[in-house]
Design a protein around this motif. Structure first.
Motif, short mmCIF file in Angstrom:
data_model
loop_
_atom_site.label_atom_id
_atom_site.label_comp_id
_atom_site.label_asym_id
_atom_site.label_seq_id
_atom_site.Cartn_x
_atom_site.Cartn_y
_atom_site.Cartn_z
N LEU A 145 1.62 3.06 -7.75
CA LEU A 145 0.69 1.12 -7.59
C LEU A 145 2.32 1.17 -7.02
O LEU A 145 2.08 0.05 -6.23
CB LEU A 145 0.59 0.87 -9.14
CG LEU A 145 0.33 -0.90 -8.81
CD1 LEU A 145 -0.45 -1.15 -8.02
CD2 LEU A 145 0.25 -1.75 -10.33
N ALA A 146 3.24 1.15 -6.90
CA ALA A 146 4.59 0.48 -6.65
C ALA A 146 4.77 1.03 -4.99
O ALA A 146 4.87 0.19 -4.01
CB ALA A 146 6.15 0.89 -7.20
N GLU A 147 4.11 2.47 -4.21
CA GLU A 147 3.95 2.36 -3.29
C GLU A 147 2.94 1.96 -2.59
O GLU A 147 3.22 1.15 -1.20
CB GLU A 147 3.23 4.03 -2.85
CG GLU A 147 4.16 5.21 -3.99
CD GLU A 147 4.47 6.86 -3.62
OE1 GLU A 147 3.06 6.86 -3.32
OE2 GLU A 147 4.94 7.41 -4.01
N ARG A 148 2.00 1.55 -2.85
CA ARG A 148 0.89 0.76 -2.59
C ARG A 148 1.10 -1.16 -2.56
O ARG A 148 0.87 -1.55 -1.66
CB ARG A 148 -0.59 0.52 -3.43
CG ARG A 148 -1.18 2.04 -3.03
CD ARG A 148 -2.02 2.17 -5.14
NE ARG A 148 -3.83 1.42 -4.46
CZ ARG A 148 -4.43 1.33 -5.06
NH1 ARG A 148 -4.54 1.44 -6.16
NH2 ARG A 148 -5.53 1.00 -3.82
N ILE A 149 1.92 -1.01 -3.30
CA ILE A 149 2.27 -2.86 -3.32
C ILE A 149 3.38 -2.95 -2.14
O ILE A 149 3.48 -3.93 -1.32
CB ILE A 149 3.59 -3.12 -4.39
CG1 ILE A 149 2.17 -3.95 -5.67
CG2 ILE A 149 4.34 -4.41 -4.61
CD1 ILE A 149 2.94 -3.52 -6.96
N VAL A 150 3.94 -2.33 -2.30
CA VAL A 150 5.36 -1.78 -0.30
C VAL A 150 3.95 -1.74 0.50
O VAL A 150 4.87 -2.88 1.24
CB VAL A 150 6.09 -0.71 -0.16
CG1 VAL A 150 6.69 -1.48 0.17
CG2 VAL A 150 6.76 -0.75 -2.02
#
Length: 514
Positions: A145-150
């Motif tokens: 999710l962190a990768e998608r948020i960026v």
């Protein structure tokens, strides 16, 4: 095969979390959502605090992940240009829509944040807001999710999230509890290491703007485990300067632990608990007073003040590593102490916020001391006190060697009289500046003796290189400090004699005299 196993495990995780929240959302109340019988009272104090930590988002595009029944949705909707409120429990998001559906700028979406088909465009969101979500995801799901948020965030956009760390906070009874009560450093590491590239190959990442525990929980529950983060998407080429220097050079985690081994548990400043007791005794602290610790390190002084004087302490430090350790040390301690990653030169507090401002060996890093001291004066209540211990230099021109050392460290050093004058110019009266070089030398020698006596234990816990670094550093401090004492005793201060000298400044407002 590994991918198949991961998908299976993630599927089990989502089903378990969905079952958990189906059970606890049967009663669509604030108490059920916050899993606490005192939720209504907490909400009145906590919600405004959380909202105050957000960057400006008027007219912006906002996504609220894990929106629940809308405790924050209505607040976000009043300012956002467009808002997507998302939750994976259908009854919950329908309740949210029934409450906040009159806001025409809000889209209500029943969806799981881990689903691959969320249809959120890259570089399209100004602010992503999440309150108690990541602790219901597996480690891998958080990373994904962190990768998608960026990717979803615009350059300059922000992600704010708040999680329960270490242990449970709410008092609601639960048949089972699948929540992941992680250490804060897990989230910091995951989001800090995220990177993405645009079509032109430019690299972007998240820069930490702030990290702190929620004060409402500290004040009401003596609980430091409610932690929030604010990150901003920036170019990987941006210079994040001093904070990066602190956490990757001067105060790496191993370096902090080495200092703590010398100064004593909880301390990274000269003299540890002994000088802390001496200096704090001069403040005449009273129960219920508010103390701001600027450059709090790993929190030893804050714990001491809160425990022994029943004061409320706010500790701020620019070092992420320092605050991470301070938060971990606060686990289980029933004191009113809250910690925050913050730059004291940019931080804003209302006038008359504190009874005491306390700072140990920190302000040497600050270039614009006059502006900071004016802020101190404003933040103090009438009758408030400031205590600063800091490093100074003798008058004259520094030697080339010492000038190089100051530059490499990024220090801004002044002689004792100039330092005191800056405080007077900020409005303080009754400024007492004491040269404590003699005491400093005694403490340095005592600390060095202990390290050398316990050489093999130190090397066993760290390394021989660490031991040599500490011993070499302490001996260099002793040489600089003892040289100034001998020169001053002869009243012959030469132009090239420049040393680091600690000065203890007691600064009081015009309303207090002691």
């Amino acid at each position: 095969m590994a991918d198949a196993c991961a998908k299976y495990e993630n599927g089990k995780e989502r089903e378990m979390q969905k079952s958990y929240w189906m059970e606890h959302s049967a009663d669509l109340t604030v108490e059920a959502m916050m899993l606490d019988s005192k939720a209504s009272d907490l909400d009145k104090e906590e919600r405004p605090e959380v909202l105050s930590l957000l960057p400006p988002f008027e007219g912006k595009s906002v996504i609220e992940l894990g929106a629940g029944i809308g405790r924050f949705t209505s607040e976000l909707a009043q300012k956002a240009g467009q808002l997507v409120a998302m939750d994976f429990i259908e009854s919950v998001i329908k309740k949210n829509e029934s409450i906040n559906g009159h806001y025409k700028n809000v889209k209500f979406l029943c969806a799981d944040v881990t689903a691959p088909d969320l249809n959120i465009s890259d570089d399209s969101v100004d602010l992503i807001f999440s309150n108690w979500l990541l602790m219901y995801l597996s480690d891998k799901e958080v990373e994904n999710l962190a990768e998608r948020i960026v990717k979803w965030l615009k350059v300059g956009g922000y992600i704010f999230f708040r999680e329960s760390c270490f242990h449970q906070s709410g008092d609601s009874k639960r048949k089972y509890n699948p929540t992941h009560y992680r250490e804060p450093r897990f989230y910091t590491k995951v989001f800090k290491e995220c990177q993405t590239r645009d079509e032109s190959g430019n690299s972007f990442e998240l820069s930490l703007v702030g990290c702190k525990c929620i004060g409402a929980y500290v004040r009401n529950k003596k609980n430091q485990n409610q932690i929030c983060w604010l990150w901003q998407k920036v170019s990987s080429q941006d210079d994040r300067g001093f904070q990066q220097f602190l956490d990757t050079v001067q105060y790496k985690c191993n370096g902090i632990l080495r200092y703590e081994r010398v100064f004593g548990s909880g301390y990274v400043s000269t003299g540890g608990i002994e000088t802390t007791k001496e200096f704090v005794a001069k403040l005449d602290l009273k129960p219920g007073q508010r103390v701001l610790d600027v450059g709090c390190g790993i929190g030893g002084g804050d714990f001491y003040m809160a425990e022994n004087f029943d004061v409320e302490v706010v500790g701020i430090d620019l070092s992420i590593n320092m605050i991470s350790l301070a938060l971990e040390r606060a686990i289980g301690l029933k004191y009113s102490v809250e910690f925050e990653v913050a730059d004291c030169t940019k931080k804003e507090y209302p006038e008359n916020s504190f009874d005491v401002i306390y700072s140990r060996d920190t302000i040497l890093h600050i270039q614009d001391k006059p502006a900071l001291f004016k802020s101190f004066y404003k933040w103090l209540k009438p009758g408030g006190k400031v205590l600063i211990s800091d490093y100074c230099r003798s008058a004259g021109t520094p030697s080339l060697e010492f000038a190089k050392y100051i530059k490499q460290r990024g220090y801004d050093l002044h002689d004792v009289e100039a330092y005191g004058q800056m405080l007077r110019d900020a409005g303080f009266e009754e400024v007492t500046a004491e040269d404590r070089t003699g005491q400093f030398i005694e403490v340095l020698q005592r600390e060095l003796n202990v390290v050398e006596k316990e050489k093999y234990e130190f090397i066993s816990d760290f390394s021989e290189e660490d031991y040599n670094d500490i011993v070499g550093g302490w001996k260099a401090k002793l040489i600089r400090s003892t040289s100034v004492v001998s020169v001053l005793s002869e009243d012959m201060l030469s132009e090239d004699t420049v040393v680091v000298v600690p000065v203890l400044c007691f600064i009081m407002s015009p309303y207090v005299c002691w």
